[in-house]
Motif scaffolding. Structure first.
Motif, PDB file in Angstrom:
ATOM      1  N   LYS A   8       0.767  -1.090   0.089  1.00 46.20           N
ATOM      2  CA  LYS A   8       0.126  -0.244  -0.085  1.00 46.20           C
ATOM      3  C   LYS A   8       0.968   1.147  -0.404  1.00 46.20           C
ATOM      4  CE  LYS A   8      -3.965  -2.102   2.519  1.00 46.20           C
ATOM      5  NZ  LYS A   8      -4.516  -2.147   3.622  1.00 46.20           N
ATOM      6  N   THR A   9       0.378   2.886  -0.909  1.00 43.95           N
ATOM      7  CA  THR A   9       0.920   3.665  -0.538  1.00 43.95           C
ATOM      8  C   THR A   9       0.970   4.025   0.709  1.00 43.95           C
ATOM      9  OG1 THR A   9      -0.832   4.545  -0.583  1.00 43.95           O
ATOM     10  CG2 THR A   9      -0.088   4.507  -2.065  1.00 43.95           C
ATOM     11  N   ASP A  10       2.153   4.702   1.269  1.00 42.32           N
ATOM     12  CA  ASP A  10       3.011   5.567   2.794  1.00 42.32           C
ATOM     13  C   ASP A  10       2.283   6.252   2.720  1.00 42.32           C
ATOM     14  OD1 ASP A  10       3.906   6.351   0.370  1.00 42.32           O
ATOM     15  OD2 ASP A  10       5.878   6.508   1.619  1.00 42.32           O
ATOM     16  N   ARG A  11       1.461   7.092   1.174  1.00 40.98           N
ATOM     17  CA  ARG A  11       0.773   8.398   1.272  1.00 40.98           C
ATOM     18  C   ARG A  11       1.070   8.854   0.418  1.00 40.98           C
ATOM     19  NH1 ARG A  11       6.189  12.371   0.537  1.00 40.98           N
ATOM     20  NH2 ARG A  11       7.500  11.186  -1.030  1.00 40.98           N
ATOM     21  N   ILE A  99      -0.319  21.230 -13.193  1.00 40.18           N
ATOM     22  CA  ILE A  99      -0.189  20.839 -11.836  1.00 40.18           C
ATOM     23  C   ILE A  99      -0.989  19.525 -12.381  1.00 40.18           C
ATOM     24  CG2 ILE A  99      -0.830  21.313  -9.500  1.00 40.18           C
ATOM     25  CD1 ILE A  99      -1.266  24.032 -10.429  1.00 40.18           C
ATOM     26  N   VAL A 100      -0.190  18.697 -10.760  1.00 37.78           N
ATOM     27  CA  VAL A 100      -0.411  16.904 -10.678  1.00 37.78           C
ATOM     28  C   VAL A 100      -1.231  17.855  -9.284  1.00 37.78           C
ATOM     29  CG1 VAL A 100      -0.503  14.899 -10.558  1.00 37.78           C
ATOM     30  CG2 VAL A 100       0.585  16.239 -12.360  1.00 37.78           C
ATOM     31  N   PRO A 101      -2.140  18.040  -9.259  1.00 41.13           N
ATOM     32  CA  PRO A 101      -2.788  17.478  -7.963  1.00 41.13           C
ATOM     33  C   PRO A 101      -2.633  16.795  -6.457  1.00 41.13           C
ATOM     34  CG  PRO A 101      -4.290  17.695  -9.391  1.00 41.13           C
ATOM     35  CD  PRO A 101      -3.500  17.282 -10.043  1.00 41.13           C
ATOM     36  N   GLU A 105      -2.614  10.189  -8.928  1.00 37.60           N
ATOM     37  CA  GLU A 105      -1.897   9.631  -8.489  1.00 37.60           C
ATOM     38  C   GLU A 105      -2.584   8.548  -7.784  1.00 37.60           C
ATOM     39  OE1 GLU A 105       2.481  10.119  -8.867  1.00 37.60           O
ATOM     40  OE2 GLU A 105       1.966  11.996 -10.667  1.00 37.60           O
ATOM     41  N   ALA A 106      -2.398   8.286  -6.969  1.00 35.83           N
ATOM     42  CA  ALA A 106      -2.485   7.545  -5.352  1.00 35.83           C
ATOM     43  C   ALA A 106      -3.248   7.972  -4.422  1.00 35.83           C
ATOM     44  CB  ALA A 106      -1.973   6.475  -5.473  1.00 35.83           C
ATOM     45  N   ALA A 107      -4.579   7.872  -3.782  1.00 34.23           N
ATOM     46  CA  ALA A 107      -4.826   7.786  -2.191  1.00 34.23           C
ATOM     47  C   ALA A 107      -3.544   7.617  -0.821  1.00 34.23           C
ATOM     48  CB  ALA A 107      -5.692   7.529  -1.771  1.00 34.23           C
ATOM     49  N   ALA A 108      -3.841   7.836  -0.285  1.00 37.71           N
ATOM     50  CA  ALA A 108      -2.312   7.648   1.031  1.00 37.71           C
ATOM     51  C   ALA A 108      -3.313   5.767   0.837  1.00 37.71           C
ATOM     52  CB  ALA A 108      -2.518   8.617   2.121  1.00 37.71           C
ATOM     53  N   GLY A 109      -2.747   5.177   1.186  1.00 36.88           N
ATOM     54  CA  GLY A 109      -2.574   3.913   2.359  1.00 36.88           C
ATOM     55  C   GLY A 109      -3.282   2.787   1.397  1.00 36.88           C
ATOM     56  N   GLU A 123       6.642  -2.794 -11.358  1.00 37.55           N
ATOM     57  CA  GLU A 123       6.062  -2.588 -10.169  1.00 37.55           C
ATOM     58  C   GLU A 123       7.521  -2.392  -9.120  1.00 37.55           C
ATOM     59  OE1 GLU A 123       6.349  -4.749 -12.954  1.00 37.55           O
ATOM     60  OE2 GLU A 123       4.035  -4.000 -13.704  1.00 37.55           O
ATOM     61  N   LEU A 124       8.718  -2.990  -9.451  1.00 37.74           N
ATOM     62  CA  LEU A 124       9.898  -2.468  -8.795  1.00 37.74           C
ATOM     63  C   LEU A 124      10.345  -1.746  -8.120  1.00 37.74           C
ATOM     64  CD1 LEU A 124      12.276  -5.275 -10.090  1.00 37.74           C
ATOM     65  CD2 LEU A 124      11.393  -4.445  -7.737  1.00 37.74           C
ATOM     66  N   ALA A 125       9.765  -0.264 -10.206  1.00 36.49           N
ATOM     67  CA  ALA A 125       9.989   1.438  -9.453  1.00 36.49           C
ATOM     68  C   ALA A 125       8.298   1.499  -8.258  1.00 36.49           C
ATOM     69  CB  ALA A 125       9.547   2.080 -10.425  1.00 36.49           C
ATOM     70  N   LEU A 126       7.045   0.891  -8.355  1.00 33.53           N
ATOM     71  CA  LEU A 126       6.205   1.308  -7.729  1.00 33.53           C
ATOM     72  C   LEU A 126       6.585   1.263  -6.356  1.00 33.53           C
ATOM     73  CD1 LEU A 126       2.902  -0.094  -9.468  1.00 33.53           C
ATOM     74  CD2 LEU A 126       3.358   2.379  -8.121  1.00 33.53           C
ATOM     75  N   ALA A 127       7.449  -0.313  -5.723  1.00 39.16           N
ATOM     76  CA  ALA A 127       6.931  -0.811  -4.655  1.00 39.16           C
ATOM     77  C   ALA A 127       8.072  -0.006  -3.593  1.00 39.16           C
ATOM     78  CB  ALA A 127       7.806  -1.860  -4.701  1.00 39.16           C
TER      79      ALA A 127
END
Ligand code: AMP
Ligand code: MG
Length: 369
Positions: A8-11, A99-101, A105-109, A123-127
């Protein structure tokens, strides 16, 4: 490798309103062609931004920097002229421009990687982006490789005049690796029941077993017989394809077993058709479909109908149009012809004459194209 966990995203991503251009952060409604605004500072990528943009001013901003509160557009530097503190704008600005708000791109969590996903470089870059420094991945399936045939010698041996080197074990090991498995090369079994039995027994200790040779109708093609005696259940023992017709698949003592024909091109084709997807499934991933694309046929073809044919071929791109031509070959033993190919031309079983310019299916050799 295949991911075995959720990440999951951290932020939020981006973590702030991000400028995508070098230019000036502005209030869009203040910027029309010819307008001049006072530049009150600059913001580089990485700078902490706390102050809001005051009305009637602009701030110089770089790509990747945080857009200050109050600003709702970035005007590219190319459309401005600078005269001391004054910036003159050549175009009107639109709210949201460049501007990219924050969080768009992704929400936190938010879940960004799931079990079963193949870990490619993206996928490695995403991680990496979200700080997932350690990832649980599925164990690479261990795939035993056993070639068969009295005529086969190891690649570092000098073959007698009627012997051949064991190229299948080499190509199969490479194919297993490319498919995401761990090859376990067991060497070669003689065309004798006892030797085959012993080496198959050894192969069944791994997650899957792939044999080459010994599955045709010859007197010394003993693979099916030996497997049957060991309790194998077959799901198919012939396929309407050429090359590759004698390929067999079954389970023996709980393990998937593939008996591929020994002619090298048949071995290669049947591996990709049947074993590669099995390795996907054993890794916890979805089986990948054959990477087929449509191409324009160059030289006309005349094939014997009844079976799906895979012909070594070359596809060339003329602009956006792919054109494909079958190569001359001596049948399924001809590795040299395949070495000149970058794809297989796939001819459906019901086709016979195919004219120049017709649309045909091409299966790219994914290791070279
Ligand atoms: P088979 O399927 O056992 O009838 O083998 C067909 C032909 O494939 C043989 O006559 C050999 O020419 C070739 N062949 C079999 N095993 C191998 C191998 N391990 N490496 C290269 N060629 C092989
Ligand atoms: Mg043989």
């Amino acid at each position: 490798m295949v991911s075995a966990q959720e990440v999951k995203t951290d932020r939020e991503y981006p973590p702030f309103d991000r400028s995508t251009r070098d230019g000036y952060a502005v209030r869009a409604k203040e910027v029309t062609p010819g307008v001049g605004l006072k530049c009150v500072g600059e913001i580089k990528a990485g700078d902490t931004v706390s102050e809001a943009l005051a009305a009637g001013t602009c701030v110089q901003i770089m790509t990747g920097a945080a857009v200050p509160r109050g600003a709702d557009a970035v005007m590219m530097i190319e459309y401005t002229q600078r005269d001391g503190e004054l910036v003159r704008f050549e175009r009107a600005a639109q709210s949201g421009q460049n501007i990219v708000p924050k969080g768009s791109e992704a929400a936190a969590g938010q879940s960004i990687l799931l079990p079963g996903m193949r870990m490619g470089y993206v996928e490695l870059a995403l991680a990496a982006q979200v700080g997932a420094v350690e990832l649980q991945c599925a164990k690479r399936p261990r795939v035993a490789i056993l070639s068969t045939g009295d005529e086969v010698v190891t690649v570092d041996e000098a073959p007698g005049p009627f012997q051949i080197r064991n190229s299948n074990s080499v190509s199969l090991a490479a194919q297993v690796r490319i498919a995401g498995g761990e090859p376990v090369v067991l060497g070669n079994a003689a065309d004798r029941v006892e030797d085959l039995g012993e080496k198959i027994e050894r192969g069944l200790k791994e997650d899957a077993l792939v044999l080459s040779g010994g599955v045709s109708m010859g007197k010394y093609d003993l693979v099916e017989k030996v497997l049957t005696a060991m309790g194998a259940e077959f799901f198919f023992d012939a396929v309407a394809i050429r090359p590759g017709k004698p390929a067999v698949f079954g389970y023996c003592q709980g393990k998937p077993v593939f008996g591929l024909p020994g002619n090298p091109v048949s071995t290669m084709v049947t591996f990709e058709l049947f074993v590669a997807p099995a390795i996907d499934l054993l890794s916890g991933a979805e089986a990948r479909a054959l990477p087929l694309l449509e191409a324009r046929l160059g030289e006309a073809l005349n094939e014997k109908p009844g079976m799906t044919h895979f012909l070594p071929a070359r596809v060339d791109w003329r602009g956006a149009t792919a054109e494909v031509n079958a190569l001359k070959w001596q049948g399924s033993g001809d590795i040299a012809a395949l070495g000149k190919a970058n794809c297989f031309l796939v001819i459906p079983a019901d086709r016979e004459k195919i004219a120049t310019g017709e649309s045909v299916s091409v299966w790219l050799r994914k290791d070279v194209v």
